[in-house]
Design a protein around this motif. Structure first.
Motif, short mmCIF file in Angstrom:
data_model
loop_
_atom_site.label_atom_id
_atom_site.label_comp_id
_atom_site.label_asym_id
_atom_site.label_seq_id
_atom_site.Cartn_x
_atom_site.Cartn_y
_atom_site.Cartn_z
N GLY A 1 -1.49 1.76 9.25
CA GLY A 1 -2.06 2.70 8.31
C GLY A 1 -3.08 3.59 9.00
O GLY A 1 -3.81 3.15 9.89
N PHE A 2 -3.13 4.85 8.56
CA PHE A 2 -4.00 5.78 9.28
C PHE A 2 -5.40 5.88 8.69
O PHE A 2 -6.24 6.59 9.24
CB PHE A 2 -3.32 7.15 9.41
CG PHE A 2 -2.66 7.31 10.76
CD1 PHE A 2 -1.79 6.33 11.22
CD2 PHE A 2 -2.92 8.39 11.56
CE1 PHE A 2 -1.20 6.45 12.46
CE2 PHE A 2 -2.33 8.52 12.81
CZ PHE A 2 -1.46 7.56 13.26
N GLY A 3 -5.68 5.22 7.57
CA GLY A 3 -7.07 5.13 7.15
C GLY A 3 -7.88 4.47 8.24
O GLY A 3 -8.98 4.93 8.61
N ALA A 4 -7.33 3.41 8.82
CA ALA A 4 -8.02 2.68 9.89
C ALA A 4 -7.80 3.36 11.24
O ALA A 4 -8.73 3.43 12.06
CB ALA A 4 -7.51 1.24 9.93
N ALA B 1 -11.82 2.72 6.59
CA ALA B 1 -10.83 1.92 7.30
C ALA B 1 -10.29 0.78 6.45
O ALA B 1 -9.54 -0.07 6.93
CB ALA B 1 -11.43 1.37 8.60
N CYS B 2 -10.66 0.75 5.16
CA CYS B 2 -10.18 -0.27 4.23
C CYS B 2 -10.53 -1.69 4.70
O CYS B 2 -9.63 -2.50 4.98
CB CYS B 2 -8.70 -0.12 3.96
SG CYS B 2 -8.28 1.46 3.19
N ARG C 1 -0.43 -5.57 9.12
CA ARG C 1 1.04 -5.65 9.04
C ARG C 1 1.66 -5.67 10.43
O ARG C 1 1.79 -4.61 11.08
CB ARG C 1 1.57 -4.41 8.27
CG ARG C 1 1.20 -4.39 6.82
CD ARG C 1 1.63 -3.10 6.17
NE ARG C 1 0.96 -1.94 6.73
CZ ARG C 1 0.83 -0.77 6.10
NH1 ARG C 1 1.34 -0.61 4.90
NH2 ARG C 1 0.21 0.24 6.67
N CYS D 1 0.86 -1.19 0.00
CA CYS D 1 0.00 0.00 0.00
C CYS D 1 0.89 1.23 0.00
O CYS D 1 2.00 1.23 0.54
CB CYS D 1 -0.91 0.01 1.23
SG CYS D 1 -2.08 1.40 1.22
N GLN D 2 0.37 2.32 -0.59
CA GLN D 2 1.12 3.59 -0.57
C GLN D 2 1.30 4.12 0.84
O GLN D 2 2.26 4.81 1.14
CB GLN D 2 0.44 4.64 -1.47
CG GLN D 2 -1.07 4.74 -1.32
CD GLN D 2 -1.55 5.44 -0.06
OE1 GLN D 2 -0.90 6.37 0.40
NE2 GLN D 2 -2.67 5.01 0.48
N ASP D 3 0.34 3.83 1.73
CA ASP D 3 0.47 4.21 3.14
C ASP D 3 1.26 3.11 3.84
O ASP D 3 0.73 2.05 4.14
CB ASP D 3 -0.91 4.38 3.78
CG ASP D 3 -0.81 4.76 5.25
OD1 ASP D 3 0.32 4.82 5.78
OD2 ASP D 3 -1.87 4.98 5.87
N CYS E 1 -6.74 -2.11 9.07
CA CYS E 1 -7.22 -2.38 7.72
C CYS E 1 -6.91 -3.82 7.34
O CYS E 1 -6.35 -4.59 8.12
CB CYS E 1 -6.57 -1.41 6.75
SG CYS E 1 -4.77 -1.54 6.72
N HIS E 2 -7.25 -4.18 6.11
CA HIS E 2 -7.03 -5.56 5.68
C HIS E 2 -5.56 -5.95 5.60
O HIS E 2 -5.22 -7.12 5.49
CB HIS E 2 -7.71 -5.81 4.32
CG HIS E 2 -7.18 -4.93 3.22
ND1 HIS E 2 -5.99 -5.19 2.58
CD2 HIS E 2 -7.68 -3.81 2.66
CE1 HIS E 2 -5.78 -4.25 1.67
NE2 HIS E 2 -6.79 -3.40 1.70
N LEU E 3 -4.64 -4.97 5.72
CA LEU E 3 -3.22 -5.29 5.57
C LEU E 3 -2.67 -6.12 6.73
O LEU E 3 -1.83 -6.99 6.53
CB LEU E 3 -2.39 -4.01 5.42
CG LEU E 3 -2.67 -3.18 4.16
CD1 LEU E 3 -1.72 -1.99 4.12
CD2 LEU E 3 -2.52 -3.99 2.89
S1 SF4 Z 1 -5.79 2.00 5.95
FE1 SF4 Z 1 -4.42 0.34 5.30
S2 SF4 Z 1 -5.08 -0.29 3.22
FE2 SF4 Z 1 -6.04 1.70 3.74
S3 SF4 Z 1 -4.66 3.21 2.81
FE3 SF4 Z 1 -4.03 2.98 4.97
S4 SF4 Z 1 -2.48 1.33 5.00
FE4 SF4 Z 1 -3.49 1.27 2.99
#
Ligand code: SF4
Length: 281
Positions: A147-150, A183-184, A275, A66-68, A271-273
């Motif tokens: 990731g900060f989306g989540a 939050a992906c 990590r 992911c870019q983030d 998110c689904h990542l």
């Molecule tokens: S929340 Fe996760 S999948 Fe969504 S942009 Fe951020 S790192 Fe990527």
């Protein structure tokens, strides 16, 4: 007394932040493929196909998934009989994060203060480090890239005891509903309950660090995790918000004793990542 060289710790941190941004552990891959197979919504299935394919391409080409590339979070479990040599432990961990984000060509996403100039530190430092002292001479680290989306869709509050278990269920589901696609999803929902407000928040983050498939050892909490997973998945948000029955991959709860007058509660979404990686030295 056991000695650990902080340079060894630093090297492990460097390698881990590079690895977790690129490669997906097999249990997570199996989980994502299971969700893909089980998802009845055509649009949700398409989103899952993209998610799975993205993982495969990232790993094959050694590129970030992911870019983030996240803010590094490190949970340390330090045995009280360990003596660190070769420098300052915190500085070594920060160096490891810097080296990993530089050598892995990972996006630098950290700003040096949150409100005014928000200047990028340009090396993704500092990480957030949590220290726990444990008996013996063991040393373990769990390293995550959040990731900060989540993270932006996460939430903490103190409920009253009268709100009880139903209040917790309502709050957890509402957090996921409010997050929607931001939050992906499929998200992992970390729930921290008890202690104090800051303790609940750390517990929620810790819950995200569990391995796939692990339920809480207390069967009451394990049952609540499973029930919350069903409730969250009944919202219909689905993979990446495209609709479906797989809004969450899992719900995990961690608890701590608390005061008679309150139920501190935090919900931390991942998110689904997913990590993160645990290392023992
Ligand atoms: S929340 Fe996760 S999948 Fe969504 S942009 Fe951020 S790192 Fe990527």
């Amino acid at each position: 007394m056991r000695q650990i060289d902080v340079q060894e710790v630093s090297a492990k941190v460097r390698d881990a932040v590079m690895e977790i941004n690129v490669h997906t552990p097999e249990p997570v891959m199996i989980q994502l493929n299971d969700i893909l197979t089980a998802e009845p919504s055509p649009a949700g299935r398409l989103a899952m196909q993209d998610i799975v394919q993205n993982r495969e391409v990232a790993s094959a080409r050694a590129m970030p998934m992911c870019q983030d590339t996240g803010m590094a979070i490190i949970f340390l479990e330090v045995g009280q009989d360990v003596h660190f040599v070769g420098g300052d432990l915190r500085a070594a961990i920060e160096d490891g994060v810097r080296a990993g984000y530089a050598d892995g060509y990972l996006r630098k996403s950290v700003v040096e203060e949150p409100l005014f100039e928000r200047k990028n530190t340009k090396d993704n430092s500092p990480p957030v480090i949590h220290f726990s002292l444990v008996p013996g001479d063991s040393f373990a680290m769990t390293i995550a890239a959040k990731g900060f989306g989540a993270e932006n869709m996460s939430w903490a509050k103190v409920l009253t005891p009268a709100q009880g278990i139903q209040g917790v269920k309502d709050a957890v589901v509402q957090c996921v509903v409010d997050a929607g696609p931001n939050a992906c999803p499929p998200v992992t929902v970390g729930v921290g309950v008890g202690g104090t407000l800051e303790m609940a928040t750390i517990l929620a983050k810790k819950a995200l660090m569990r391995e796939v498939g692990q339920r809480h050892p207390d069967e009451r909490y394990a049952a609540l995790e499973a029930e919350l997973l069903d409730l969250v998945n009944a919202t219909g948000i689905g993979p990446q918000g495209w609709g479906g029955v797989n809004t969450a991959a899992d719900v995990r709860i961690e608890y701590y004793p608390t005061h008679i007058a309150g139920i501190p509660l935090a919900v931390n979404l991942d998110c689904h990542l997913q990590r993160h990686k645990r290392i023992e030295l």
